[in-house]
Write an enzyme that holds these catalytic residues in place. Structure first.
Site, mmCIF file in Angstrom:
data_model
loop_
_atom_site.group_PDB
_atom_site.id
_atom_site.type_symbol
_atom_site.label_atom_id
_atom_site.label_comp_id
_atom_site.label_asym_id
_atom_site.label_seq_id
_atom_site.Cartn_x
_atom_site.Cartn_y
_atom_site.Cartn_z
ATOM 1 N N LYS A 52 0.838 -1.208 0.000
ATOM 2 C CA LYS A 52 0.000 0.000 0.000
ATOM 3 C C LYS A 52 0.871 1.257 0.000
ATOM 4 O O LYS A 52 0.579 2.225 -0.706
ATOM 5 C CB LYS A 52 -0.943 -0.016 1.214
ATOM 6 C CG LYS A 52 -2.068 -1.030 1.068
ATOM 7 C CD LYS A 52 -2.782 -1.309 2.389
ATOM 8 C CE LYS A 52 -3.803 -2.429 2.211
ATOM 9 N NZ LYS A 52 -4.415 -2.859 3.470
ATOM 10 N N GLN A 96 -5.095 -1.805 9.641
ATOM 11 C CA GLN A 96 -4.836 -3.121 9.051
ATOM 12 C C GLN A 96 -5.404 -4.218 9.956
ATOM 13 O O GLN A 96 -5.084 -4.283 11.138
ATOM 14 C CB GLN A 96 -3.321 -3.323 8.852
ATOM 15 C CG GLN A 96 -2.947 -4.588 8.129
ATOM 16 C CD GLN A 96 -3.415 -4.627 6.675
ATOM 17 O OE1 GLN A 96 -3.389 -3.622 5.983
ATOM 18 N NE2 GLN A 96 -3.842 -5.780 6.226
ATOM 19 N N ASP A 119 -11.450 2.502 3.917
ATOM 20 C CA ASP A 119 -11.670 1.057 3.824
ATOM 21 C C ASP A 119 -13.161 0.737 3.725
ATOM 22 O O ASP A 119 -13.538 -0.384 3.405
ATOM 23 C CB ASP A 119 -11.077 0.350 5.054
ATOM 24 C CG ASP A 119 -9.845 -0.483 4.698
ATOM 25 O OD1 ASP A 119 -9.642 -0.748 3.494
ATOM 26 O OD2 ASP A 119 -9.099 -0.862 5.616
#
Length: 281
Positions: A52, A96, A119
């Site tokens: 990322k 994460q 997200d």
């Protein structure tokens, strides 16, 4: 059989994003910023975070990674997220997953400002997505929808079987397909006869993390198969949740692993972060 090339599509979209970033810098002096929170030493999570970070650099984003030990308290993580919520240079915040067991994942995700929830996991964005309103959509399902669009695959009226019912992939995937007027069946670990559902579907979308789960006799001739699974097997190679070699012989379209959905997931994260930066003007 036609391969759906996620890598090529992702590169094309990233080129567009790079152009938009340049425009944003020149016209508004704004650089899209993404902050990633990672807790613990899970190798797979660290590999994803590194990918990322590289993707952000490629398109011209500002990115920062907050690495924390797995002994950190929930309150300390919340404190850091609140700090990033207030930082005008950070447009997207990503935690994460998975988090260590002593951390309440739902609580952590709810602390993120919905306007920075790139997200798409905050309940606010989930609710808007389900009802078809503009929102931040989870990156993997969004990437799959972009693939359908790019390959002119019409979803209206199609019978689609989604294998897996996670909050990250299965449930949002089903909602997006439903919003596209498909007839959707969701299957999961407690489904009695998986084959009965997959074998009559026009499109099968699978993301459960079980190597080779979907066999040749589980899909009908001419089906479209989207394999979201990414599994590292004993010899070190990456494989999906579909027995690609045999299933691909029956498909009209299929995604490979690697090079299918994976590159699109990261690209959708970039697209969501750009969107957050543009909406923050």
């Amino acid at each position: 059989m036609q391969l759906i090339d996620g890598k090529a599509l992702a590169n094309k979209i990233q080129t567009t994003i790079t152009g938009e970033v340049t425009k944003l810098k020149q016209e508004k002096n704004i650089v899209p910023g993404l902050a990633v929170v990672i807790v613990g030493d899970d190798p797979a999570s660290h590999a994803y975070v590194n990918m990322k970070a590289k993707a952000c650099e490629k398109v011209g984003f500002y990115s920062i990674v907050h690495k924390m030990p797995d002994t950190i308290s929930q309150e300390e993580i919340i404190e850091i997220i609140n700090m990033m919520n207030k930082n005008p240079h950070i447009h997207g915040i990503l935690v994460q997953l998975p988090l260590p067991k002593h951390i309440d994942t739902d609580r952590i995700l709810e602390v993120i400002d919905p306007k920075k929830d790139v997200d798409g996991f905050h309940a606010y964005n989930v609710g808007r997505m389900v009802t078809g309103l503009d929102s931040f959509v989870p990156c993997t399902p969004l990437g799959v929808m972009k693939m359908f669009e790019a390959y002119n695959i019409d979803l209206q009226g199609k019978d689609i079987c989604v294998v897996g019912a996670s909050n990250i992939v299965g449930k949002p995937m089903a909602s997006l397909l439903l919003n596209a007027n498909a007839t959707v069946t969701i299957t999961h670990i407690y489904t009695k006869d998986l084959k009965a559902h997959t074998s009559r579907a026009d499109i099968v979308v699978v993301g459960v993390g079980v190597p080779g789960l979907i066999k040749e006799d589980m899909v009908k001739e001419g089906a479209i198969v989207i394999d979201i699974g990414t599994n590292r097997i004993a010899d070190g190679s990456l494989v999906g949740d579909v027995d690609f070699e045999n299933v691909s012989k029956k498909c009209s379209y299929i995604t490979p692993v690697p090079g299918g959905v994976g590159p699109m997931t990261i690209t959708m994260l970039l697209e969501n972060t750009l969107k957050a930066a543009q909406q923050g003007i």
